[in-house]
Scaffold this active site. Structure first.
Site, PDB file in Angstrom:
ATOM      1  N   GLU A   1      -2.619 -24.081   0.801  1.00 39.46           N
ATOM      2  CA  GLU A   1      -2.425 -25.514   0.744  1.00 39.46           C
ATOM      3  C   GLU A   1      -3.730 -26.267   0.993  1.00 39.46           C
ATOM      4  O   GLU A   1      -4.627 -25.780   1.675  1.00 39.46           O
ATOM      5  CB  GLU A   1      -1.360 -25.931   1.766  1.00 39.46           C
ATOM      6  CG  GLU A   1       0.003 -25.421   1.335  1.00 39.46           C
ATOM      7  CD  GLU A   1       1.084 -25.529   2.398  1.00 39.46           C
ATOM      8  OE1 GLU A   1       2.220 -25.840   2.034  1.00 39.46           O
ATOM      9  OE2 GLU A   1       0.802 -25.289   3.577  1.00 39.46           O
TER      10      GLU A   1
ATOM     11  N   CYS B   1      -8.804 -31.614   3.464  1.00 42.55           N
ATOM     12  CA  CYS B   1      -8.658 -30.520   4.422  1.00 42.55           C
ATOM     13  C   CYS B   1      -8.365 -29.260   3.617  1.00 42.55           C
ATOM     14  O   CYS B   1      -7.367 -29.207   2.897  1.00 42.55           O
ATOM     15  CB  CYS B   1      -7.508 -30.857   5.382  1.00 42.55           C
ATOM     16  SG  CYS B   1      -7.121 -29.527   6.538  1.00 42.55           S
TER      17      CYS B   1
ATOM     18  N   CYS C   1      -3.544 -16.091   7.933  1.00 44.75           N
ATOM     19  CA  CYS C   1      -4.558 -16.052   8.992  1.00 44.75           C
ATOM     20  C   CYS C   1      -4.223 -14.890   9.913  1.00 44.75           C
ATOM     21  O   CYS C   1      -3.060 -14.621  10.195  1.00 44.75           O
ATOM     22  CB  CYS C   1      -4.538 -17.357   9.795  1.00 44.75           C
ATOM     23  SG  CYS C   1      -5.846 -17.466  11.040  1.00 44.75           S
TER      24      CYS C   1
ATOM     25  N   CYS D   1      -2.283 -17.275  16.453  1.00 43.49           N
ATOM     26  CA  CYS D   1      -1.964 -18.282  17.471  1.00 43.49           C
ATOM     27  C   CYS D   1      -0.478 -18.637  17.311  1.00 43.49           C
ATOM     28  O   CYS D   1      -0.053 -19.023  16.218  1.00 43.49           O
ATOM     29  CB  CYS D   1      -2.840 -19.526  17.302  1.00 43.49           C
ATOM     30  SG  CYS D   1      -4.612 -19.157  17.307  1.00 43.49           S
TER      31      CYS D   1
ATOM     32  N   CYS E   1       0.933 -22.009  15.717  1.00 43.07           N
ATOM     33  CA  CYS E   1       0.448 -22.424  14.392  1.00 43.07           C
ATOM     34  C   CYS E   1       1.243 -21.711  13.311  1.00 43.07           C
ATOM     35  O   CYS E   1       1.381 -20.486  13.326  1.00 43.07           O
ATOM     36  CB  CYS E   1      -1.035 -22.081  14.277  1.00 43.07           C
ATOM     37  SG  CYS E   1      -1.720 -22.396  12.642  1.00 43.07           S
TER      38      CYS E   1
ATOM     39  N   GLY F   1      -6.147 -20.484   7.517  1.00 39.25           N
ATOM     40  CA  GLY F   1      -7.150 -19.444   7.683  1.00 39.25           C
ATOM     41  C   GLY F   1      -8.200 -19.751   8.727  1.00 39.25           C
ATOM     42  O   GLY F   1      -8.298 -20.866   9.235  1.00 39.25           O
ATOM     43  N   GLU F   2      -8.969 -18.729   9.055  1.00 38.55           N
ATOM     44  CA  GLU F   2     -10.051 -18.851  10.025  1.00 38.55           C
ATOM     45  C   GLU F   2     -11.363 -18.797   9.247  1.00 38.55           C
ATOM     46  O   GLU F   2     -11.785 -17.729   8.806  1.00 38.55           O
ATOM     47  CB  GLU F   2      -9.942 -17.712  11.047  1.00 38.55           C
ATOM     48  CG  GLU F   2     -11.133 -17.532  11.954  1.00 38.55           C
ATOM     49  CD  GLU F   2     -11.639 -18.821  12.612  1.00 38.55           C
ATOM     50  OE1 GLU F   2     -10.831 -19.616  13.135  1.00 38.55           O
ATOM     51  OE2 GLU F   2     -12.865 -19.036  12.588  1.00 38.55           O
TER      52      GLU F   2
ATOM     53  N   HIS G   1      -7.535 -25.516  23.211  1.00 33.26           N
ATOM     54  CA  HIS G   1      -6.123 -25.501  23.635  1.00 33.26           C
ATOM     55  C   HIS G   1      -5.869 -25.019  25.066  1.00 33.26           C
ATOM     56  O   HIS G   1      -4.781 -25.208  25.593  1.00 33.26           O
ATOM     57  CB  HIS G   1      -5.243 -24.711  22.669  1.00 33.26           C
ATOM     58  CG  HIS G   1      -5.436 -25.100  21.242  1.00 33.26           C
ATOM     59  ND1 HIS G   1      -5.315 -26.388  20.805  1.00 33.26           N
ATOM     60  CD2 HIS G   1      -5.775 -24.364  20.152  1.00 33.26           C
ATOM     61  CE1 HIS G   1      -5.552 -26.442  19.505  1.00 33.26           C
ATOM     62  NE2 HIS G   1      -5.846 -25.243  19.086  1.00 33.26           N
TER      63      HIS G   1
ATOM     64  N   ASN H   1       2.397 -30.362  16.622  1.00 36.06           N
ATOM     65  CA  ASN H   1       3.309 -30.546  15.500  1.00 36.06           C
ATOM     66  C   ASN H   1       4.317 -29.412  15.492  1.00 36.06           C
ATOM     67  O   ASN H   1       3.975 -28.269  15.781  1.00 36.06           O
ATOM     68  CB  ASN H   1       2.518 -30.578  14.197  1.00 36.06           C
ATOM     69  CG  ASN H   1       1.643 -31.813  14.128  1.00 36.06           C
ATOM     70  OD1 ASN H   1       2.116 -32.933  14.313  1.00 36.06           O
ATOM     71  ND2 ASN H   1       0.348 -31.619  13.900  1.00 36.06           N
TER      72      ASN H   1
ATOM     73  N   CYS I   1      -1.614 -30.702  11.134  1.00 40.93           N
ATOM     74  CA  CYS I   1      -2.318 -29.589  11.777  1.00 40.93           C
ATOM     75  C   CYS I   1      -1.324 -28.517  12.197  1.00 40.93           C
ATOM     76  O   CYS I   1      -0.344 -28.800  12.872  1.00 40.93           O
ATOM     77  CB  CYS I   1      -3.046 -30.043  13.039  1.00 40.93           C
ATOM     78  SG  CYS I   1      -4.182 -31.384  12.782  1.00 40.93           S
TER      79      CYS I   1
HETATM   80  N1  SAH Z   1      -8.421 -21.333  12.176  1.00 39.54           N
HETATM   81  C1  SAH Z   1      -9.227 -22.504  12.356  1.00 39.54           C
HETATM   82  C2  SAH Z   1      -8.985 -23.534  11.254  1.00 39.54           C
HETATM   83  C3  SAH Z   1      -7.619 -24.175  11.290  1.00 39.54           C
HETATM   84  S1  SAH Z   1      -7.779 -25.780  11.912  1.00 39.54           S
HETATM   85  C4  SAH Z   1      -8.957 -23.099  13.725  1.00 39.54           C
HETATM   86  O1  SAH Z   1      -7.985 -22.712  14.351  1.00 39.54           O
HETATM   87  O2  SAH Z   1      -9.748 -23.923  14.180  1.00 39.54           O
HETATM   88  C5  SAH Z   1      -6.169 -26.199  12.339  1.00 39.54           C
HETATM   89  C6  SAH Z   1      -6.148 -26.923  13.668  1.00 39.54           C
HETATM   90  O3  SAH Z   1      -4.787 -27.254  13.986  1.00 39.54           O
HETATM   91  C7  SAH Z   1      -6.654 -26.034  14.774  1.00 39.54           C
HETATM   92  O4  SAH Z   1      -7.332 -26.806  15.718  1.00 39.54           O
HETATM   93  C8  SAH Z   1      -5.342 -25.526  15.349  1.00 39.54           C
HETATM   94  O5  SAH Z   1      -5.487 -25.049  16.639  1.00 39.54           O
HETATM   95  C9  SAH Z   1      -4.485 -26.752  15.259  1.00 39.54           C
HETATM   96  N2  SAH Z   1      -3.043 -26.438  15.316  1.00 39.54           N
HETATM   97  C10 SAH Z   1      -2.453 -25.270  15.044  1.00 39.54           C
HETATM   98  N3  SAH Z   1      -1.120 -25.370  15.196  1.00 39.54           N
HETATM   99  C11 SAH Z   1      -0.872 -26.638  15.581  1.00 39.54           C
HETATM  100  C12 SAH Z   1       0.320 -27.354  15.873  1.00 39.54           C
HETATM  101  N4  SAH Z   1       1.514 -26.775  15.785  1.00 39.54           N
HETATM  102  N5  SAH Z   1       0.201 -28.639  16.221  1.00 39.54           N
HETATM  103  C13 SAH Z   1      -1.005 -29.236  16.277  1.00 39.54           C
HETATM  104  N6  SAH Z   1      -2.165 -28.612  15.998  1.00 39.54           N
HETATM  105  C14 SAH Z   1      -2.099 -27.322  15.663  1.00 39.54           C
END
Ligand code: SAH
Length: 349
Positions: free
Chosen positions: A89, A102, A109, A113, A116, A159-160, A214, A290, A333
């Site tokens: 996406e 974005c 990924c 986490c 996510c 993804g990372e 986090h 979220n 996010c």
């Molecule tokens: N893998 C990389 C790029 C993804 S960025 C990274 O983690 O930084 C996506 C962002 O959204 C990251 O900061 C992630 O921690 C955050 N994120 C993941 N799940 C989320 C959620 N349920 N609610 C809000 N932010 C979230």
């Protein structure tokens, strides 16, 4: 190796690929891709037969499955199918003063986490340079349809990025050198892959770095961001300081606020302390958590999010709350899952 797609090749490779084509024709093709962001068939300065041939020789990497719109047309989420069938996406966000794309750097990924949606679905594969750059090109095309210009690109989709640093960096160079986005408008977000941060430190362009923190102590972060067990906080902070020393940029710490988990007064104190250790240029970005199907815990209340921000500020940290976009189309996010089924928790909200 699979045949290159239209944004895989750089300018010289395009000339090689179109060997025998006069230089000015190659320039016209390049302009179609990097100035007009249109389809070969739209390049009417080229003969019709050549356009048809180009459409075949320079296939698109992204096949649109759905386009969803929310926030009164200001947020657009694209779901793409890639070669081999995986899906990713891309999200375009229009604001009054800027427009941000974005983009995803991997299908799925591997970082796992729990909060996510992408992490819940697991890893499929790395994206190629062409797949990454074309997402930006499609964002630009869509923004132009609303008379808007894309000013920012964030690697905050699926993804990372630092687990696919080679392709991500080639894409950054293309965005900077060929699309003309300044490095200060490109942000790479990472869970904290230290060798990747070190590579970025050695790269010539000063892109912005966002760290998905986090948690401000290793016990909690080991749980929320499992890669922390390999790259613990002290080492991560050192890598951040070294990045800042070379790039003179601001680093942001992303903090998804999870009720009762990382939004306590003690978390604010620890986080503020951590951000001051990377003095003077860390900015804390608070993201209201979220909802995702596989994570039982709920986000902090809006009231708590702002209280937490104020606590951080009282401790001397720089903190803001991120404007939420696209929640109703699962584009916010942490919600990008490309329609993959994710394991449903029994404790779902
Ligand atoms: N893998 C990389 C790029 C993804 S960025 C990274 O983690 O930084 C996506 C962002 O959204 C990251 O900061 C992630 O921690 C955050 N994120 C993941 N799940 C989320 C959620 N349920 N609610 C809000 N932010 C979230």
């Amino acid at each position: 190796m699979a045949a290159p797609t239209r944004y895989d090749v750089d300018r010289d490779e395009l000339a090689t690929l179109l060997d025998g084509t006069p230089r000015y024709r190659v320039d016209q093709v390049w302009s179609g891709l990097y100035e007009q962001f249109t389809e070969p068939d739209d390049w009417t300065n080229l003969p019709k037969a050549m356009r048809a041939e180009l459409a075949e020789r320079l296939p698109s990497a992204l096949h649109l499955v759905t386009e969803s719109v929310s926030d009164d047309g200001q947020t657009v989420k694209f779901l793409w199918e890639l070669d081999g069938g995986s899906r990713v996406e891309t999200v375009l966000m229009l604001y009054s003063d800027r427009a941000t794309v974005c983009i995803s750097s991997q299908a799925g990924c591997a970082m796992a986490c729990g909060f996510c949606a992408t992490g819940q679905a697991g890893f499929t594969r790395h994206l190629t340079v062409g797949e990454i750059v074309e997402q930006v090109a499609m964002g630009i095309r869509r923004a132009r349809a609303s008379d808007r210009r894309v000013s920012n690109v964030v690697f905050m989709g699926m993804g990372e990025p630092l687990a696919n640093e080679g392709a991500v960096w080639s894409a950054v160079e293309r965005l900077h050198g060929d699309i003309g986005l300044s490095a200060r408008h490109i942000t790479v977000s990472t869970v904290g892959i230290i060798p990747g941060i070190r590579k970025l430190t050695d790269r010539p362009l000063p892109v912005n770095l966002a760290i998905s923190m986090h948690a401000a102590n290793d016990t909690l972060r080991d749980e929320l961001v499992p890669i922390n067990k390999r790259y613990p906080i002290d080492d991560l902070m050192q890598a951040c300081r070294d990045y800042l020393a070379v790039k003179h940029r601001r680093i942001s710490f992303e903090w998804a606020m999870i009720s009762g988990v990382n939004d306590r007064d003690s978390d604010a104190a620890e986080l503020a302390e951590l951000s001051l250790r990377v003095r003077p240029r860390v900015h804390v970005n608070l993201i209201p958590l979220n909802p995702t199907p596989g994570f039982p815990t709920v986000g902090s209340s809006p009231k708590r999010v702002y209280e937490f921000r104020d606590l951080l500020r009282a401790h001397g940290a720089v903190a803001t709350v991120r404007q939420n976009r696209g929640t109703e189309i699962d584009a916010a996010c942490g919600q990008l899952a490309a329609g993959q089924p994710v394991t449903l928790s029994t404790e779902r909200r």
